[in-house]
Motif scaffolding. Structure first.
Motif, PDB file in Angstrom:
ATOM      1  N   ASN A  57       0.728  -1.051   0.066  1.00 57.16           N
ATOM      2  CA  ASN A  57      -0.016   0.053  -0.119  1.00 57.16           C
ATOM      3  C   ASN A  57       0.791   1.301   0.060  1.00 57.16           C
ATOM      4  OD1 ASN A  57      -1.645   2.305   1.734  1.00 57.16           O
ATOM      5  ND2 ASN A  57      -3.077   0.963   0.222  1.00 57.16           N
ATOM      6  N   GLN A  90       1.299   4.569  -2.774  1.00 51.22           N
ATOM      7  CA  GLN A  90       1.243   5.744  -2.363  1.00 51.22           C
ATOM      8  C   GLN A  90       2.683   6.493  -2.719  1.00 51.22           C
ATOM      9  OE1 GLN A  90      -1.378   7.522  -0.752  1.00 51.22           O
ATOM     10  NE2 GLN A  90      -2.432   5.471  -0.026  1.00 51.22           N
ATOM     11  N   TRP A  98      -8.024   5.550   7.229  1.00 46.68           N
ATOM     12  CA  TRP A  98      -7.920   4.496   5.956  1.00 46.68           C
ATOM     13  C   TRP A  98      -8.724   5.387   4.892  1.00 46.68           C
ATOM     14  CZ3 TRP A  98      -4.642   0.883   5.535  1.00 46.68           C
ATOM     15  CH2 TRP A  98      -4.611   0.160   4.393  1.00 46.68           C
ATOM     16  N   GLU A 102      -6.595   6.323   1.318  1.00 47.11           N
ATOM     17  CA  GLU A 102      -6.923   5.793   0.066  1.00 47.11           C
ATOM     18  C   GLU A 102      -7.660   6.972  -0.815  1.00 47.11           C
ATOM     19  OE1 GLU A 102      -5.697   2.489  -0.734  1.00 47.11           O
ATOM     20  OE2 GLU A 102      -4.894   3.297   1.213  1.00 47.11           O
ATOM     21  N   ARG A 128      -5.365   9.454  -2.132  1.00 47.38           N
ATOM     22  CA  ARG A 128      -4.453   8.956  -3.479  1.00 47.38           C
ATOM     23  C   ARG A 128      -5.060   9.408  -4.687  1.00 47.38           C
ATOM     24  NH1 ARG A 128      -3.550   3.374  -2.378  1.00 47.38           N
ATOM     25  NH2 ARG A 128      -5.351   3.127  -3.564  1.00 47.38           N
TER      26      ARG A 128
END
Length: 450
Positions: A147, A151, A370, A374, A377
């Motif tokens: 993850n 990023q 979270w 997410e 991004r």
């Protein structure tokens, strides 16, 4: 509704449901290891009673985490085929290592931990508990490495639109990984702490006057009181790292539209993306610049510098404030609770009820954080490498809608069943008579607690 929006909603649903359970088990495994060590060292049965109750909660949470993780991975092929086609050379091995850790290491020793307590030597059972705790952390390591690479990608090269690994060391230990890993592990520690405290408080409310829930309650409260200041510190470092590598995400978090020197810290506002401004602002002058640059007149880039390349503002802006607000509430409650525990043997009933109400507060903070990560991004799936719209499936939207509705119904049922099961477990534990023996005096208990 088109296939792109439906696929995003379906993945958001799956990841939101899935993350609830690893966020418990990652830290609960270490709590179990601590309880087992205390049982071994003190030889007092109260620690084993604590262990036996919470190992059941761990098993239940682990099972739901595995089930939801498997269904989530299916979507890489059904809803996001472009992801594996373009970056599968990097994502595939990292996901494979996580599967090996979770299914082979954790699951093997989980069986010994659950069913071998009277069948294997005590040292082996204790070792199994340690290995399970290490396994949950290792699983988190690989998932967060992937993850974080999505990023802040590095250590790869692009050939004909496909990413190939050049340096696995750079891929795994990318610029945001250390901050994201420790931030997530501390979040898990807080989630498990408030779960233990909340369910223990619920047992006390049911009239359970045994020593096990009280001792577990104390342990969890003290742990939360220590972890939350560390989380605030690591969160600040994580924010500075995000400012360096993803300034558009920070601009959305802070609701900054124009590049500003001495940007205010918005306590509340209503971002308006059409007019590209905020309404009903409540702000602390120069606050955002001071926190993010440690200079009251520090310069922060605004969203207008990234027009067309920045995330949707409102969900990132509000999610960030929910996460921070919940963190501040956790700090207040854990410190008040710890003060009471240090001065008295019991908490007042009103504080017990506060802890019950915050049993799943870690879930709220984790989900909010979270979403910041997410959604912040977007529009990229892999920052600067692959846009989300380039990876989506071409199957009919109706097919995705059907699976989305089915997933929703199943997850609602499973979540309600999970919560119901926890309540039943607490009531049954409260009804069981406490195991006592003459040699375990009150003095012996105090020695075990210390």
């Amino acid at each position: 509704m088109d296939v792109f929006l439906l696929s995003r909603l379906q993945f958001a649903l799956n990841i939101s449901f899935h993350i609830l359970f690893p966020t418990i088990t990652m830290a609960l495994g270490w709590f179990l290891f601590y309880f087992k060590l205390r049982s071994n060292l003190s030889a007092h049965p109260v620690w084993m009673r604590i262990y036996r109750f919470w190992v059941k909660v761990f098993a239940l949470s682990f099972a739901l985490g595995v089930v939801s993780g498997v269904t989530m991975s299916f979507q890489f092929g059904t809803n996001w085929p472009g992801f594996m086609e373009r970056v599968g050379n990097i994502a595939g091995p990292l996901l494979g290592y996580e599967v090996l850790t979770a299914f082979f290491l954790e699951a093997t020793f989980l069986g010994i931990m659950l069913f071998g307590i009277h069948r294997v030597p005590n040292w082996l059972h204790t070792l199994s508990t340690l290995v399970v705790a290490l396994g949950t952390t290792a699983s988190a390591f690989w998932i967060l490495a992937l993850n974080s690479w999505m990023q802040t990608p590095q250590g790869h090269e692009i050939i004909d639109g496909v990413a190939y690994a050049v340096s696995w060391k750079e891929i795994i230990f990318n610029p945001s990984f250390p901050y994201r890993f420790f931030h997530m592990m501390l979040a898990s520690g807080l989630t498990a702490s408030f779960l233990i405290a909340g369910l223990s408080a619920y047992r006390l409310l049911l009239g359970d006057n045994k020593r096990a829930p009280t001792l577990a309650f104390k342990t969890a409260t003290y742990t939360a009181a220590v972890l939350i200041p560390l989380q605030i510190f690591v969160g600040d470092l994580h924010g500075l790292n995000t400012l360096e590598h993803q300034p558009q995400k920070v601009a959305a978090m802070e609701g900054i539209w124009e590049t500003t020197e001495g940007a205010p810290l918005l306590l509340f506002a209503i971002p308006d993306e059409e007019e590209r401004t905020n309404k009903l602002e409540i702000a602390i002058p120069h606050g955002a610049s001071f926190i993010l640059t440690h200079d009251i007149n520090g310069r922060l880039q605004g969203l207008n510098d990234f027009e067309g390349e920045h995330p949707p503002v409102a969900p990132v802006f509000y999610s960030f404030r929910i996460m921070v607000g919940m963190g501040m509430l956790m700090l207040l409650v854990s410190w008040i609770g710890s003060t009471y525990w240090l001065r008295q043997k019991q908490l007042p009933s009103w504080l017990n009820k506060v802890f019950i109400s915050m049993t799943f507060s870690g879930w709220v903070a984790t989900l909010a954080g979270w979403y910041v990560t997410e959604i912040g991004r977007q529009p990229y799936l892999v920052s600067g490498v692959l846009k989300t719209s380039e990876a989506v499936t071409q199957i009919p939207a109706d097919n995705v809608l059907i699976s989305f509705v089915l997933y929703s119904a199943i997850y609602v049922f499973l979540l309600l069943a999970y919560l119901r099961t926890l309540m039943v477990m607490c009531r049954k534990a409260s009804d069981v008579e406490e195991y006592s023996r003459p040699e375990f005096t009150q003095l012996n208990l105090q020695q075990a607690e210390s």
